[in-house]
Design an enzyme around this catalytic site. Structure first.
Site, mmCIF file in Angstrom:
data_model
loop_
_atom_site.group_PDB
_atom_site.id
_atom_site.type_symbol
_atom_site.label_atom_id
_atom_site.label_comp_id
_atom_site.label_asym_id
_atom_site.label_seq_id
_atom_site.Cartn_x
_atom_site.Cartn_y
_atom_site.Cartn_z
ATOM 1 N N GLY A 231 -5.868 -1.526 -2.652
ATOM 2 C CA GLY A 231 -7.144 -2.217 -2.836
ATOM 3 C C GLY A 231 -7.236 -3.110 -4.041
ATOM 4 C CD GLU B 212 -1.587 5.121 0.282
ATOM 5 O OE1 GLU B 212 -1.239 6.200 0.733
ATOM 6 O OE2 GLU B 212 -2.622 4.544 0.658
ATOM 7 N N GLY C 285 -0.590 -2.789 -1.721
ATOM 8 C CA GLY C 285 0.139 -3.677 -0.832
ATOM 9 C C GLY C 285 -0.059 -5.122 -1.282
ATOM 10 N NE ARG C 286 -5.895 -7.639 -0.635
ATOM 11 C CZ ARG C 286 -6.262 -8.046 0.581
ATOM 12 N NH1 ARG C 286 -6.063 -9.288 0.931
ATOM 13 N NH2 ARG C 286 -6.833 -7.213 1.430
ATOM 14 C CB CYS D 52 -6.796 -23.848 22.410
ATOM 15 S SG CYS D 52 -5.468 -24.977 22.826
HETATM 16 C C1 LIG Z 1 -4.047 -1.257 3.705
HETATM 17 C C2 LIG Z 1 -3.831 0.010 3.001
HETATM 18 C C3 LIG Z 1 -3.284 0.030 1.728
HETATM 19 C C4 LIG Z 1 -2.947 -1.220 0.974
HETATM 20 O O1 LIG Z 1 -4.085 -1.922 0.628
HETATM 21 P P1 LIG Z 1 -3.959 -3.262 -0.237
HETATM 22 O O2 LIG Z 1 -5.350 -3.803 -0.195
HETATM 23 O O3 LIG Z 1 -2.986 -4.117 0.452
HETATM 24 O O4 LIG Z 1 -3.545 -2.856 -1.604
HETATM 25 C C5 LIG Z 1 -3.035 1.249 1.150
HETATM 26 N N1 LIG Z 1 -3.313 2.388 1.775
HETATM 27 C C6 LIG Z 1 -3.847 2.418 2.998
HETATM 28 C C7 LIG Z 1 -4.116 3.726 3.643
HETATM 29 C C8 LIG Z 1 -4.132 1.232 3.653
HETATM 30 O O5 LIG Z 1 -4.655 1.254 4.876
#
Ligand SMILES: *Cc1c(COP(=O)(O)O)cnc(C)c1O
Length: 426
Positions: A231, A273, A275-276, A342
């Site tokens: 997040g 966790e 990601g982004r 489209c």
């Molecule tokens: C999507 C997700 C993440 C990663 O979130 P980011 O916004 O990309 O940091 C981590 N844990 C869970 C369970 C997710 O669904």
């Protein structure tokens, strides 16, 4: 404020484009590594720290391997993601299986890999026991619901989210899991997404530390692993400010000392966790302007479309755009920058002030390194692009080839003969 730069010169990019046709995604290895090291340093105070990269953000083997070399694990939520993590050399409890609505065979795979299984619901204890058995280590995902409104910092609207167990279910779940033979316990939550306010992450950690104390007091269970989820947002807009990881690390350290250490608990393994924020700012979608259209508005048509980057169409997200060679030109034109689907929402930018764009100009779309290529799809017969890695030494490595038209047709069942299909694809 965040300066929107690109990690290659116009000449270098032209060289890359001579070898790899647009559109493609390109990732900056050096910047990804520096970012991960910075994150790890911010949590060096912790008894132990693990970032589990959310594989869904960028599920590409070379990127997972790059991260694994830095000690990063994997947050998986499906069978293919588990397999990807395993193949990238991410083993055992370096994988956290944070899934929801999970099919039985995926739990079986997660158990066979020795991943930390993070259950999304109290009913999943029986489901897991029936299909894969209860592991020694088990984790639960907490959803604080409206409860957390009592905190000073508003962190999302978890009561609207499908994920996790309520407070009372969570306590009951640990009791049941222990009764069924679990011996080691994790606690997970993820209540925010794409958040730039660093205090939200500290508030989340504080909430979880309080819960660790409550679980100890009420159930005599020691939590070993706390995972605050992902997040962390990224500064998509130049006027945004990136999350100060050092500030977050210090704030969580303070909360840890005031709560966990003060109560004589721990040591805890601290996990995220993300990601982004791990790959997002360090990936770029490179495309070319192939059409220019003037009707009721002015349009620039690219050779990329929302199949290459869906976020603007899906969420109305801002992605910064650089026109190569015109970085310092006045932003005296207003365009909608479109793809070829489209679908009228297939636009990378709407009413964007940009320099004058000519057909053939190279367009770089920023912050496409997470949930970019990963969200690709084949609607309207669009093919997924290639992914490239700009290495620390300046060389460029193909890390995923572009889909071909043969790939697109490969799952279709035709009434034509195989030879007829082959001839038509020529
Ligand atoms: C999507 C997700 C993440 C990663 O979130 P980011 O916004 O990309 O940091 C981590 N844990 C869970 C369970 C997710 O669904």
């Amino acid at each position: 404020m965040t300066e929107k730069t690109i990690p290659f010169s116009a000449e270098k990019l032209a060289e890359i484009m001579a070898q790899y046709p647009t559109p493609f995604h390109i990732y900056d290895e050096k910047a990804i590594v520096a970012n991960v090291r910075r994150l790890t340093r911010a949590f060096s105070w912790a008894p132990s720290f693990q970032e589990y990269f959310a594989v869904k953000a960028a599920p590409t083997p070379a990127l997972l391997e790059l991260l694994a070399k830095e000690g990063v694990g994997a947050d998986c939520s499906s069978l293919p993601e588990l397999i990807l993590a395993d193949l990238a050399g991410i083993k055992g409890e370096s994988i956290m299986f944070t899934s929801n609505d999970t099919p039985a065979h995926e739990f079986v795979k997660a158990r066979s890999l020795g991943a930390v299984i993070n259950l999304d619901d109290i009913t999943h204890i029986d489901f897991l026991e029936k299909h894969a058995g209860i592991p020694e280590m088990i984790s639960f995902r907490y959803n604080p619901g409206p409860l957390q409104k009592s905190s000073n910092t508003i962190i999302g609207t978890p009561e609207e989210a499908k994920y996790g167990l309520t407070h009372d279910q969570l306590l009951e779940a640990y009791r049941i899991a222990k009764e069924k033979g679990a011996k080691r316990f994790g606690l997970h939550t993820m209540v925010i997404s794409n958040e730039l306010n660093p205090d939200c992450f500290i508030a989340t950690a504080q909430m979880i530390f309080n819960l660790v104390v409550e679980i100890k007091n009420k159930l005599a269970i020691d939590i070993e692993l706390v995972n605050f989820g992902g997040g962390v947002g990224i500064p998509y807009r130049p006027e945004d400010t990136a999350v100060d990881l050092e500030y977050v690390g210090r704030g969580i350290e303070q909360a840890y000392n005031d709560t966990i250490v003060a109560c004589g608990l721990g040591p805890l393994k601290i996990a995220l966790e993300l990601g982004r924020s791990i790959t997002g700012p360090y990936g770029y979608l490179v495309a070319k302007a192939i059409h220019k259209k003037e009707t009721y508005k002015n349009y620039i048509g690219l050779d990329a479309c929302m199949a290459n980057l869906m976020r603007p169409a899906l969420y109305g997200s801002y992605h910064h755009i650089t026109v190569i060679g015109k970085e310092n030109a006045p932003l005296d034109h207003v365009y909608d920058v479109t793809g070829s689907l489209c679908e009228n929402n297939d636009k990378f930018a709407i009413n964007r002030a940009l320099p004058k764009i000519d057909i053939g100009d190279t367009i770089v779309i920023h912050d496409a390194g997470a949930h970019g290529h990963a969200m690709g799809f084949n609607y309207n017969g669009k093919l997924r692009s290639a992914e490239l890695l700009l290495k620390e030494d300046g060389s460029v490595q193909l890390i995923r080839r572009a889909e071909t038209i043969e790939d697109y047709f490969s799952t279709m069942i035709f009434s034509n003969s195989a030879d007829e299909v082959k001839a038509a694809l020529k």
